[in-house]
Enzyme design. Structure first.
Site, PDB file in Angstrom:
ATOM      1  N   GLY A   1      54.137  84.162  45.391  1.00  0.00           N
ATOM      2  CA  GLY A   1      54.445  82.823  45.907  1.00  0.00           C
ATOM      3  C   GLY A   1      55.735  82.224  45.374  1.00  0.00           C
ATOM      4  O   GLY A   1      56.185  81.182  45.852  1.00  0.00           O
ATOM      5  N   GLU A   2      56.362  82.854  44.356  1.00  0.00           N
ATOM      6  CA  GLU A   2      57.606  82.290  43.815  1.00  0.00           C
ATOM      7  C   GLU A   2      58.750  82.456  44.822  1.00  0.00           C
ATOM      8  O   GLU A   2      58.766  83.404  45.609  1.00  0.00           O
ATOM      9  CB  GLU A   2      57.974  82.996  42.498  1.00  0.00           C
ATOM     10  CG  GLU A   2      57.016  82.628  41.378  1.00  0.00           C
ATOM     11  CD  GLU A   2      57.340  83.326  40.061  1.00  0.00           C
ATOM     12  OE1 GLU A   2      58.282  84.154  40.021  1.00  0.00           O
ATOM     13  OE2 GLU A   2      56.633  83.045  39.073  1.00  0.00           O
TER      14      GLU A   2
ATOM     15  N   ARG B   1      55.982  57.560  46.303  1.00  0.00           N
ATOM     16  CA  ARG B   1      54.919  56.554  46.329  1.00  0.00           C
ATOM     17  C   ARG B   1      54.185  56.465  44.989  1.00  0.00           C
ATOM     18  O   ARG B   1      53.409  55.560  44.775  1.00  0.00           O
ATOM     19  CB  ARG B   1      53.932  56.843  47.480  1.00  0.00           C
ATOM     20  CG  ARG B   1      54.540  56.532  48.834  1.00  0.00           C
ATOM     21  CD  ARG B   1      53.607  56.887  49.966  1.00  0.00           C
ATOM     22  NE  ARG B   1      53.481  58.326  50.141  1.00  0.00           N
ATOM     23  CZ  ARG B   1      52.682  58.905  51.022  1.00  0.00           C
ATOM     24  NH1 ARG B   1      51.942  58.160  51.824  1.00  0.00           N
ATOM     25  NH2 ARG B   1      52.625  60.223  51.126  1.00  0.00           N
TER      26      ARG B   1
ATOM     27  N   LYS C   1      48.543  44.023  53.539  1.00  0.00           N
ATOM     28  CA  LYS C   1      47.403  44.939  53.418  1.00  0.00           C
ATOM     29  C   LYS C   1      47.054  45.201  51.969  1.00  0.00           C
ATOM     30  O   LYS C   1      47.888  45.036  51.083  1.00  0.00           O
ATOM     31  CB  LYS C   1      47.712  46.262  54.131  1.00  0.00           C
ATOM     32  CG  LYS C   1      48.587  47.208  53.337  1.00  0.00           C
ATOM     33  CD  LYS C   1      48.780  48.568  53.981  1.00  0.00           C
ATOM     34  CE  LYS C   1      49.587  49.467  53.050  1.00  0.00           C
ATOM     35  NZ  LYS C   1      50.043  50.706  53.661  1.00  0.00           N
TER      36      LYS C   1
ATOM     37  N   ARG D   1      45.347  48.247  49.552  1.00  0.00           N
ATOM     38  CA  ARG D   1      44.863  49.630  49.518  1.00  0.00           C
ATOM     39  C   ARG D   1      44.046  49.799  48.244  1.00  0.00           C
ATOM     40  O   ARG D   1      44.539  49.519  47.149  1.00  0.00           O
ATOM     41  CB  ARG D   1      46.049  50.607  49.533  1.00  0.00           C
ATOM     42  CG  ARG D   1      45.616  52.065  49.748  1.00  0.00           C
ATOM     43  CD  ARG D   1      46.790  53.013  49.604  1.00  0.00           C
ATOM     44  NE  ARG D   1      47.627  53.092  50.788  1.00  0.00           N
ATOM     45  CZ  ARG D   1      47.429  53.934  51.801  1.00  0.00           C
ATOM     46  NH1 ARG D   1      46.406  54.750  51.789  1.00  0.00           N
ATOM     47  NH2 ARG D   1      48.262  53.955  52.821  1.00  0.00           N
TER      48      ARG D   1
HETATM   49  C1  R5P Z   1      52.985  52.847  51.962  1.00  0.00           C
HETATM   50  O1  R5P Z   1      53.200  51.810  51.347  1.00  0.00           O
HETATM   51  C2  R5P Z   1      53.930  53.473  52.913  1.00  0.00           C
HETATM   52  O2  R5P Z   1      55.004  52.643  53.223  1.00  0.00           O
HETATM   53  C3  R5P Z   1      53.244  53.905  54.187  1.00  0.00           C
HETATM   54  O3  R5P Z   1      52.755  52.755  54.836  1.00  0.00           O
HETATM   55  C4  R5P Z   1      52.091  54.815  53.859  1.00  0.00           C
HETATM   56  O4  R5P Z   1      52.486  55.763  52.922  1.00  0.00           O
HETATM   57  C5  R5P Z   1      51.622  55.526  55.096  1.00  0.00           C
HETATM   58  O5  R5P Z   1      50.572  56.370  54.716  1.00  0.00           O
HETATM   59  P1  R5P Z   1      49.333  56.601  55.657  1.00  0.00           P
HETATM   60  O6  R5P Z   1      49.868  57.066  56.968  1.00  0.00           O
HETATM   61  O7  R5P Z   1      48.521  57.634  54.963  1.00  0.00           O
HETATM   62  O8  R5P Z   1      48.591  55.297  55.754  1.00  0.00           O
END
Ligand code: R5P
Length: 292
Positions: free
Chosen positions: A35-36, A93, A189, A191
């Protein structure tokens, strides 16, 4: 300047070279039985300003190690300078320690790139601009949002409402609104840090009977888009398009986005995929030209 299109970004590298009218150096890649990766410059890069185009989209670990090998080998072969073009920065992220003991992964990735010997780093719509301050080399963050918005403007979405699926995407959607001109909004949102589940806070938008576009940096599982699209459709939006810069697209993501009511999903060729309709080659070529 010569362009070295890495194994993860051959087409993009070739497009950039064509736009600039510069030579490319083909990279030989072999994968050993365990795999390298084996990487070889097939032409002399000594004394050259080498521009490596190698994205770090999935499979991230393979693409990252190939990027490091390309940078380090170019330096070792006495390149005059090494620029790394990495449209999607893997692990971006993972930039905060939300639970004790967590790795701040993107910092480790930056260290790898710098230690390998890159002199300059160019990326596109990095997940959070705060990451840029961790680089000690010259760094540029380009934006593909105007390219996506102009494409949609030319394909029936002029005057559409732009919705940020979270506050991190607000700046991108403001930028898109300057082109589409239909106003913008933001869905706040939450998470869950353990389950990863996304929930939108209730917000009312003026979208009844209107076309809308949700712009985001990444579509991975499609969950973030799904929440935004359902919110718009529940509030009476007519057509909704999901537009992203980096179509990472985990299994089932396109079906999930379309299944939640979007009529269209588009992305760029930062990550090759079936929805990579818009090319980021022009903005990268322009950035490289500016240096010359
Ligand atoms: C998160 O803050 C990013 O900007 C995207 O909204 C997120 O990474 C998208 O990931 P998913 O499609 O898994 O919700």
């Amino acid at each position: 300047m010569i362009i070295a299109p890495g194994p993860a970004s051959i087409e993009l590298g070739l497009k950039i070279a064509e736009l600039l009218g510069v030579r490319t150096v083909p990279i030989e890649l072999k994968t050993f039985p365990d795999g390298e990766s084996y990487i070889r410059y097939t032409e002399d890069v000594g004394g050259e300003d080498v521009v490596i185009v190698q994205n770090t989209c999935p499979p991230q670990e393979v693409n990252l190690i190939q990027l490091v090998l390309l940078i380090d080998a170019a330096k070792d072969l006495k390149a005059n300078s090494v620029t790394a073009i990495v449209p999607y920065l893997a692990y971006a992220r993972q930039m905060k320690r939300t639970r004790s003991g967590e790795a701040i992964s993107v910092k480790s990735i930056i260290k790898l790139i710098e230690k390998a010997g890159a002199d300059r780093f160019v990326t596109v719509d990095i997940h959070d601009k705060a990451i840029l301050k961790w680089f000690n080399i010259r760094v540029q963050n380009l934006s593909a949002i105007p390219l996506l918005a102009n494409f949609l403007k030319d394909h029936g979405y002029a005057g559409a409402f732009s919705l940020a699926p979270d506050d991190g995407a607000l700046e991108a959607n403001k930028k898109a609104d300057k082109i589409l001109g239909g106003g913008y909004g933001c869905l706040y949102k939450d998470r869950d840090v353990i389950t990863g589940k996304v929930e939108a806070k209730r917000t009312k938008f003026d979208v009844k009977g209107r076309d809308c576009v949700v712009f985001d940096d990444i579509v991975s599982t499609g969950e973030t888009m799904e929440v935004a699209i359902r919110t718009l459709k529940n509030q009476g939006a007519r057509r909704v398009c999901a537009a992203c810069v980096h179509p990472i697209l985990a299994a089932g993501a396109i079906e999930r986005v379309l299944g939640s009511g979007a009529e269209l999903i588009i992305g760029t060729d930062s990550v090759p995929s079936t929805i990579s309709i818009v090319s980021i080659a022009p903005i990268i070529a322009a950035a490289l030209e500016r240096k010359a």
